[in-house]
Design a protein around this motif. Structure first.
Motif, mmCIF file in Angstrom:
data_model
loop_
_atom_site.group_PDB
_atom_site.id
_atom_site.type_symbol
_atom_site.label_atom_id
_atom_site.label_comp_id
_atom_site.label_asym_id
_atom_site.label_seq_id
_atom_site.Cartn_x
_atom_site.Cartn_y
_atom_site.Cartn_z
ATOM 1 N N ALA A 179 28.912 80.615 -75.669
ATOM 2 C CA ALA A 179 27.481 80.442 -75.902
ATOM 3 C C ALA A 179 26.983 79.120 -75.325
ATOM 4 C CB ALA A 179 27.192 80.513 -77.403
ATOM 5 N N THR A 180 27.800 78.079 -75.401
ATOM 6 C CA THR A 180 27.412 76.770 -74.869
ATOM 7 C C THR A 180 27.268 76.823 -73.357
ATOM 8 O OG1 THR A 180 28.505 75.650 -76.705
ATOM 9 C CG2 THR A 180 28.045 74.333 -74.746
ATOM 10 N N LEU A 211 26.400 69.285 -75.121
ATOM 11 C CA LEU A 211 27.622 68.534 -74.844
ATOM 12 C C LEU A 211 27.943 67.608 -76.013
ATOM 13 C CD1 LEU A 211 29.866 67.765 -72.827
ATOM 14 C CD2 LEU A 211 28.297 66.047 -71.880
ATOM 15 N N ASP A 212 26.931 67.087 -76.688
ATOM 16 C CA ASP A 212 27.123 66.145 -77.795
ATOM 17 C C ASP A 212 27.769 66.805 -79.015
ATOM 18 O OD1 ASP A 212 25.916 64.978 -80.451
ATOM 19 O OD2 ASP A 212 25.869 63.298 -79.051
ATOM 20 N N PRO A 213 27.168 67.848 -79.622
ATOM 21 C CA PRO A 213 27.814 68.450 -80.789
ATOM 22 C C PRO A 213 29.164 69.078 -80.458
ATOM 23 C CG PRO A 213 25.907 69.736 -80.105
ATOM 24 C CD PRO A 213 25.852 68.457 -79.343
ATOM 25 N N PHE A 214 29.339 69.568 -79.236
ATOM 26 C CA PHE A 214 30.641 70.075 -78.820
ATOM 27 C C PHE A 214 31.707 69.000 -78.957
ATOM 28 C CE2 PHE A 214 33.357 69.947 -74.912
ATOM 29 C CZ PHE A 214 34.324 70.850 -75.341
ATOM 30 N N ALA A 237 40.123 76.661 -73.883
ATOM 31 C CA ALA A 237 38.814 77.069 -74.399
ATOM 32 C C ALA A 237 37.843 75.887 -74.405
ATOM 33 C CB ALA A 237 38.963 77.646 -75.808
ATOM 34 N N ALA A 238 38.333 74.703 -74.814
ATOM 35 C CA ALA A 238 37.477 73.510 -74.789
ATOM 36 C C ALA A 238 37.117 73.135 -73.359
ATOM 37 C CB ALA A 238 38.178 72.348 -75.492
ATOM 38 N N THR A 239 38.091 73.229 -72.464
ATOM 39 C CA THR A 239 37.840 72.884 -71.065
ATOM 40 C C THR A 239 36.818 73.826 -70.434
ATOM 41 O OG1 THR A 239 40.068 71.977 -70.838
ATOM 42 C CG2 THR A 239 38.931 72.551 -68.803
ATOM 43 N N SER A 240 36.751 75.071 -70.923
ATOM 44 C CA SER A 240 35.791 76.019 -70.356
ATOM 45 C C SER A 240 34.355 75.544 -70.545
ATOM 46 C CB SER A 240 35.976 77.407 -70.984
ATOM 47 O OG SER A 240 35.543 77.420 -72.343
ATOM 48 N N VAL A 241 34.098 74.771 -71.601
ATOM 49 C CA VAL A 241 32.759 74.198 -71.798
ATOM 50 C C VAL A 241 32.446 73.216 -70.672
ATOM 51 C CG1 VAL A 241 31.343 72.762 -73.311
ATOM 52 C CG2 VAL A 241 32.835 74.518 -74.293
ATOM 53 N N VAL A 242 33.421 72.387 -70.343
ATOM 54 C CA VAL A 242 33.239 71.400 -69.290
ATOM 55 C C VAL A 242 33.087 72.100 -67.939
ATOM 56 C CG1 VAL A 242 34.264 69.391 -68.181
ATOM 57 C CG2 VAL A 242 34.555 69.734 -70.636
#
Length: 544
Positions: A179-180, A211-214, A237-242
């Motif tokens: 979603a992010t 990016l902040d609340p993540f 999974a965290a890296t996928s946000v970046v």
């Protein structure tokens, strides 16, 4: 002034820090940012004091400090009403970059920037950010046709926020990440649409709030420091946000290339690991600054709470669809203090404790009633907070305590400002709510990451390549953009252009510094809308 660029595209990466971006670039997760940085000057961008979102983005878009622009936190204390209220653009005491460029006859585009609700009336498009209650409100100031086109052509653009808690499962982490990323790409798609509708823009900003609340909730899964958790599936999974953020950056850099625009990348603050929260009001209570009520005082507080509940019942009866949280509880009802003897207290917090001193005491009573008494309470409270130590390490809990009156030469009560701002140790946040735990410091597993004052800055423009380094403050962004575009800089701005952009010049019609500072004006939240924003701040961990 001679213009260096015809246009400036600004990437606003909320909470971005080189301690995350550089490892991600090294891992190949951010090829677009890597390409941008490889042709840019880069450096550290020092944030505001405190380094928190609302104050920092206000500083970025005004070139002024919080004592000038008036925004210290997401909320402010209204002593006349005894309530905490949500800040908004009507409370800015100085003009913003968008208004300055509009006065110069230029068009602007700003998407998702905090502090732009309600949107200023300027040439171009301004879509408000997290301080707007919902997307309809955020779009209320845009030209006719843009809102409809945004819904049709960029359906991923929204004000939805994830990361309300630390993910409890890999599936939850993946769903939030997906979603992010969708929101990041929606921001870029909104910018491409705005570019088509306002092709003559001079400054275009896209802010990436999530990016902040993540990072607040998933910091350890980024695995960039000693607190990192090595777990391949969670790390990916965290890296996928970046990676998703990098895709959005790539789309915007392509736009900048097509338009021949300079690219300025900024964050409002940095980020790092969090060890817990400091209970500031517990410290003040233990030193006698705050007093708890006796039997009569407890009865009075219960009566105040009953009146609040009665007001809520009446408001909901008049509007059955209203949310229960949409009507304020008074500060007196929210904190179990003896208000007849409490001489200083902190009603709101974030990356700093905001401390207020009541000034309505009767002569000879326990509350301050003269300027000298206020000064004495301020001095005493400042010494208490500055001397507070961590019970285990012995380190100062508040390495810096700002006295707004002494440090800025003003009367905080005249402007509704806090008297003191206590900046916590970099590994901690601040909590104001009294709990059954009487300790000064407590672990907070809900926030593994917190803000740092060291943000990021990079600039790709003629004369600004990788052979140059930048060292600047957040308040230098607005004068730097004005300088890049060849616009003079009003005298009230405290920041200066980045080194290499020339010296600060003064607009001849800007007036003196005092004349540029104006009182808050013109807007009050609808209680229901204000409640929506407050609930968002609670969900994202800013209140509580």
């Amino acid at each position: 002034m001679t213009a260096i660029a015809d246009r400036v595209l600004i990437l606003g990466l909320d909470g971005a820090t080189w301690s995350v971006l550089d490892p991600m670039r090294d891992r190949g997760a951010m090829p677009n940012l890597d390409a941008l940085i490889s042709r840019s000057a880069r450096g550290t961008l020092r944030s505001t004091e405190p380094p928190m979102t609302a104050a920092a983005w206000a500083t970025m878009q005004t070139g002024c400090d919080p004592a000038d622009h008036g925004i210290f936190d997401h909320r402010y204390y209204d002593p006349a009403a005894g309530l905490m209220r949500v800040n908004h653009s009507g409370r800015f005491r100085v003009p913003t970059l968008w208004q300055l460029l509009d006065r110069a006859g230029r068009s602007v585009i700003s998407l998702n920037l905090p502090g732009t609700y309600p949107a200023p009336k300027v040439r171009g498009v301004v879509v408000s950010g997290m301080d707007a209650p919902h997307l309809e409100a955020a779009l209320s100031g845009v030209p006719a046709g843009f809102a409809e086109a945004l819904r049709r052509e960029a359906p991923r653009y929204s004000l939805n926020y994830q990361w309300k808690r630390v993910p409890e499962s890999l599936d939850e982490l993946k769903a939030n990440a997906e979603a992010t990323v969708s929101g990041f790409l929606g921001r870029a798609e909104g910018a491409l649409l705005a570019d088509r509708m306002v092709p003559d823009w001079s400054a275009l900003l896209v802010q990436f709030q999530n990016l902040d609340p993540f990072q607040h909730r998933a910091w350890r899964y980024l695995n960039v420091d000693e607190t990192g958790i090595e777990h391949d599936s969670w790390n990916e999974a965290a890296t996928s946000v970046v990676r998703g953020l990098d895709q959005a950056i790539g789309l915007l850099c392509e736009l900048a290339d097509r338009r021949g625009a300079a690219v300025l990348c900024v964050s409002d603050h940095g980020f790092g690991p969090c060890r817990g929260r400091i209970h500031v009001n517990r410290i003040l209570l233990d030193h006698g600054i705050i007093r708890l009520p006796g039997v009569a005082g407890r009865l009075r507080r219960r009566a105040t709470q009953a009146l609040d509940r009665l007001r809520l019942w009446g408001d909901k009866r008049r509007d059955p669809k209203a949310r229960g949280a949409s009507f304020h509880a008074s500060v007196a009802a929210s904190f179990p203090f003896d208000w007849s003897r409490t001489v200083a207290f902190a009603p709101h917090q974030d990356c700093g404790a905001m401390v207020y001193i009541p000034r309505d005491g009767a002569p000879g009573g326990p509350l301050p009633s003269t300027p000298r008494q206020v000064d004495e309470v301020r001095r005493q409270t400042r010494e208490i907070l500055a001397s507070a130590k961590h019970p285990e390490t012995g380190e100062p809990l508040f390495p810096k305590v700002i006295d707004l009156g002494a440090d800025y030469g003003l009367d905080p009560s005249e402007f509704g400002y806090p008297d003191l701002i206590a900046l916590p140790d970099r590994f901690y946040w601040v909590r104001t709510k009294l709990t059954s735990d009487h300790s000064w410091v407590a672990a907070d597993p809900s926030l593994p990451g917190t803000h740092r004052p060291e943000g990021i800055v990079s600039l790709s423009a003629p004369g600004f390549g990788p052979d140059r380094s930048l060292d600047a403050s957040l308040r230098d962004v607005t004068p730097s953009v004005l300088s890049l575009l060849g616009e003079p800089i009003p005298d009230h701005i405290r920041g200066v252009p980045f080194p290499g952009l020339g010296s600060k010049s003064v607009r001849s019609d800007a007036g003196d510094r005092a004349g540029a500072i104006r009182p808050p004006h013109g807007f009050d939240f609808d209680p229901e809308d204000e409640a929506i924003v407050e609930q968002r701040l609670i969900d994202l961990g800013y209140l509580g």
